[in-house]
Design an enzyme around this catalytic site. Structure first.
Site, PDB file in Angstrom:
ATOM      1  N   ARG A  82       0.792  -1.235   0.000  1.00 58.59           N
ATOM      2  CA  ARG A  82       0.000   0.000   0.000  1.00 58.59           C
ATOM      3  C   ARG A  82       0.826   1.287   0.000  1.00 58.59           C
ATOM      4  NH1 ARG A  82      -2.373  -3.103  -1.634  1.00 58.59           N
ATOM      5  NH2 ARG A  82      -4.289  -4.137  -1.047  1.00 58.59           N
ATOM      6  N   CYS A 128     -11.201   0.640   2.281  1.00 61.49           N
ATOM      7  CA  CYS A 128     -10.715   0.188   3.585  1.00 61.49           C
ATOM      8  C   CYS A 128     -10.168   1.366   4.378  1.00 61.49           C
ATOM      9  CB  CYS A 128      -9.623  -0.871   3.416  1.00 61.49           C
ATOM     10  SG  CYS A 128     -10.295  -2.475   2.970  1.00 61.49           S
ATOM     11  N   GLU A 156      -5.318   3.909   6.301  1.00 64.41           N
ATOM     12  CA  GLU A 156      -5.136   3.956   4.848  1.00 64.41           C
ATOM     13  C   GLU A 156      -5.775   5.240   4.328  1.00 64.41           C
ATOM     14  OE1 GLU A 156      -5.620   0.180   2.674  1.00 64.41           O
ATOM     15  OE2 GLU A 156      -6.731   1.293   1.158  1.00 64.41           O
TER      16      GLU A 156
HETATM   17  N1  EPU Z   1     -13.075 -10.406   7.886  1.00 63.38           N
HETATM   18  C1  EPU Z   1     -13.857 -10.563   8.978  1.00 63.38           C
HETATM   19  N2  EPU Z   1     -14.770  -9.593   9.280  1.00 63.38           N
HETATM   20  C2  EPU Z   1     -14.920  -8.475   8.502  1.00 63.38           C
HETATM   21  C3  EPU Z   1     -14.092  -8.317   7.379  1.00 63.38           C
HETATM   22  C4  EPU Z   1     -13.171  -9.296   7.077  1.00 63.38           C
HETATM   23  O1  EPU Z   1     -13.757 -11.543   9.699  1.00 63.38           O
HETATM   24  O2  EPU Z   1     -15.777  -7.650   8.835  1.00 63.38           O
HETATM   25  C5  EPU Z   1     -12.107 -11.468   7.546  1.00 63.38           C
HETATM   26  C6  EPU Z   1     -12.507 -12.185   6.259  1.00 63.38           C
HETATM   27  O3  EPU Z   1     -13.392 -13.227   6.528  1.00 63.38           O
HETATM   28  C7  EPU Z   1     -11.183 -12.666   5.731  1.00 63.38           C
HETATM   29  C8  EPU Z   1     -10.195 -11.608   6.206  1.00 63.38           C
HETATM   30  O4  EPU Z   1     -10.841 -10.898   7.244  1.00 63.38           O
HETATM   31  O5  EPU Z   1     -10.831 -13.892   6.318  1.00 63.38           O
HETATM   32  C9  EPU Z   1      -9.754 -10.679   5.082  1.00 63.38           C
HETATM   33  O6  EPU Z   1     -10.894  -9.997   4.563  1.00 63.38           O
HETATM   34  P1  EPU Z   1     -11.051  -9.629   3.006  1.00 63.38           P
HETATM   35  O7  EPU Z   1     -10.887 -10.863   2.202  1.00 63.38           O
HETATM   36  O8  EPU Z   1     -12.295  -8.855   2.855  1.00 63.38           O
HETATM   37  O9  EPU Z   1      -9.793  -8.761   2.682  1.00 63.38           O
HETATM   38  P2  EPU Z   1      -9.186  -7.487   3.378  1.00 63.38           P
HETATM   39  O10 EPU Z   1      -7.804  -7.845   3.780  1.00 63.38           O
HETATM   40  O11 EPU Z   1     -10.088  -6.946   4.424  1.00 63.38           O
HETATM   41  C10 EPU Z   1      -8.103  -6.520   1.209  1.00 63.38           C
HETATM   42  C11 EPU Z   1      -7.862  -5.089   0.751  1.00 63.38           C
HETATM   43  C12 EPU Z   1      -9.067  -4.567  -0.002  1.00 63.38           C
HETATM   44  C13 EPU Z   1      -9.394  -5.504  -1.155  1.00 63.38           C
HETATM   45  C14 EPU Z   1      -9.666  -6.897  -0.578  1.00 63.38           C
HETATM   46  C15 EPU Z   1     -10.041  -7.936  -1.644  1.00 63.38           C
HETATM   47  C16 EPU Z   1      -6.457  -3.935   2.377  1.00 63.38           C
HETATM   48  C17 EPU Z   1      -6.431  -3.042   3.567  1.00 63.38           C
HETATM   49  N3  EPU Z   1      -7.665  -4.261   1.915  1.00 63.38           N
HETATM   50  O12 EPU Z   1      -9.159  -6.452   2.171  1.00 63.38           O
HETATM   51  O13 EPU Z   1      -8.705  -3.300  -0.517  1.00 63.38           O
HETATM   52  O14 EPU Z   1     -10.489  -5.037  -1.902  1.00 63.38           O
HETATM   53  O15 EPU Z   1      -8.468  -7.351   0.109  1.00 63.38           O
HETATM   54  O16 EPU Z   1      -8.948  -8.486  -2.239  1.00 63.38           O
HETATM   55  O17 EPU Z   1      -5.406  -4.329   1.893  1.00 63.38           O
HETATM   56  C18 EPU Z   1      -8.771  -0.971   0.019  1.00 63.38           C
HETATM   57  O18 EPU Z   1      -7.542  -1.056   0.180  1.00 63.38           O
HETATM   58  O19 EPU Z   1      -9.405   0.111   0.143  1.00 63.38           O
HETATM   59  C19 EPU Z   1      -9.494  -2.196  -0.254  1.00 63.38           C
HETATM   60  C20 EPU Z   1     -10.802  -2.224  -0.282  1.00 63.38           C
END
Ligand code: EPU
Length: 312
Positions: free
Chosen positions: A187, A236, A306
């Site tokens: 990021r 995010c 972020e």
């Molecule tokens: N999870 C929870 N509860 C929640 C949200 C997530 O338990 O309310 C768990 C999910 O079940 C999963 C893990 O956390 O096991 C990761 O969640 P997710 O797959 O949604 O990915 P993320 O790490 O939260 C990242 C990026 C997103 C991107 C998604 C999809 C970052 C900070 N976020 O989210 O990017 O769209 O992967 O690949 O790196 C952004 O940066 O603005 C953004 C939206």
């Protein structure tokens, strides 16, 4: 601009000479951010050409005017009160997208301007059957903003296909930095202070139309299932801490659905703050603070924002 409109410790009088820049004074930032939040900015500047951007930046630096590159306003929280700065949009000055000359064995190269929306860049890739940037589908924002943030998803990030970035340095010279010269992190892509991204060159490969379309469709479907894309937000709120997910941590402390005014921690994804109508910047700031405090109290982990909070 009339002098009585400038009770600030910097002068904007030189802006008069800039014919190729569109200025809007006291423009509400709520109209220019994906959160749909924010009071007026002193001045919103939209240079029409790259040369007029160079001239605008020269004056801004000479006169010590506070400025920011706003892009599509997708990763920022603007204050409710007046933001005492010049916000610059590159939607006209740096909107070019084109295929570059090809070098055998090195795939296809494209150049995309910093002010171009990611969605338009992906549309270009789809029309030309070019693969390599699909991981960015559905992310709001511009090429420039995505580069600074090294925007991405679990499937990849913008730096993956990057060859070089073109910037305007602090002396107003155009500079090209190859990926090997950059510090690329999760990021973020670190650039010298006060450099402005003009555009970048990416290496892509050709694929069949069908493969590309189904890949994009699949990724959008996944995002719609996990993220509250129907509400104004800034994506995010926090970066993921090493080996962990910010969304999971915020969920575990029980903050999903927690609301201050019209700002709410999404019930769908705990790392998203959504605007349910008339959220104010203060409400969102209070939520960010609460998320940070609770996660630190429970897990001893300091979340890193972020979302960029704009201040003047
Ligand atoms: N999870 C929870 N509860 C929640 C949200 C997530 O338990 O309310 C768990 C999910 O079940 C999963 C893990 O956390 O096991 C990761 O969640 P997710 O797959 O949604 O990915 P993320 O790490 O939260 C990242 C990026 C997103 C991107 C998604 C999809 C970052 C900070 N976020 O989210 O990017 O769209 O992967 O690949 O790196 C952004 O940066 O603005 C953004 C939206």
């Amino acid at each position: 601009m009339k002098s009585e409109k400038s009770p600030f410790p910097f002068s904007l009088s030189s802006f008069h000479s800039l014919r190729d820049v569109e200025f809007r004074w006291h423009e509400p930032l709520a109209h220019h951010t994906t959160f749909r939040v924010g009071g007026p900015v002193l001045c919103l500047a939209n240079p029409k050409t790259e040369d007029s951007l160079v001239e605008l930046m020269r004056i801004i630096r000479k006169d010590g005017v506070p400025y920011l590159i706003l892009g599509e306003g997708s990763n920022v929280l603007a204050p409710d009160h007046l933001l005492n700065a010049v916000a610059i949009q590159l939607a006209q000055a740096c909107a070019e997208i084109r295929r570059c000359e090809e070098k055998s064995g090195e795939g296809i190269r494209i150049y995309a301007g910093a002010g171009l929306r990611l969605a338009r860049c992906l549309g270009f890739c789809l029309r030309h059957r070019l693969s390599g940037m699909e991981s960015l589908v559905g992310i709001p924002g511009t090429i420039g903003g995505a580069l600074i943030m090294n925007a991405g998803t679990a499937q990849g990030c913008i730096a993956d296909s990057l060859i070089w970035i073109e910037c305007l340095d602090s002396e107003g010279r155009r500079r090209r930095l190859f990926k090997s010269e950059l510090t690329v992190k999760y990021r973020s892509i670190e650039l010298p202070k006060d450099w402005v991204v003009l555009g970048a060159c990416f290496r892509l490969t050709t694929v069949s139309d069908g493969i590309l379309k189904s890949r994009l469709r699949e990724l959008i479907k996944k995002r719609k299932l996990a993220q509250p894309l129907g509400y104004p937000s800034a994506g995010c709120a926090f970066k993921n801490p090493p080996h962990c997910s910010a969304g999971l941590l915020i969920d575990k402390v029980g903050l999903k659905g927690f609301r201050i005014g019209d700002a709410q921690i999404s019930e769908k994804h705990a790392n998203w703050i959504i605007n349910r109508g008339n959220a104010e910047s203060w409400d969102i700031l209070a939520l960010l603070q609460r998320m940070e405090d609770e996660v630190f109290a429970h897990f001893g982990i300091r979340l890193e924002r972020e979302i960029r909070v704009l201040e003047s």
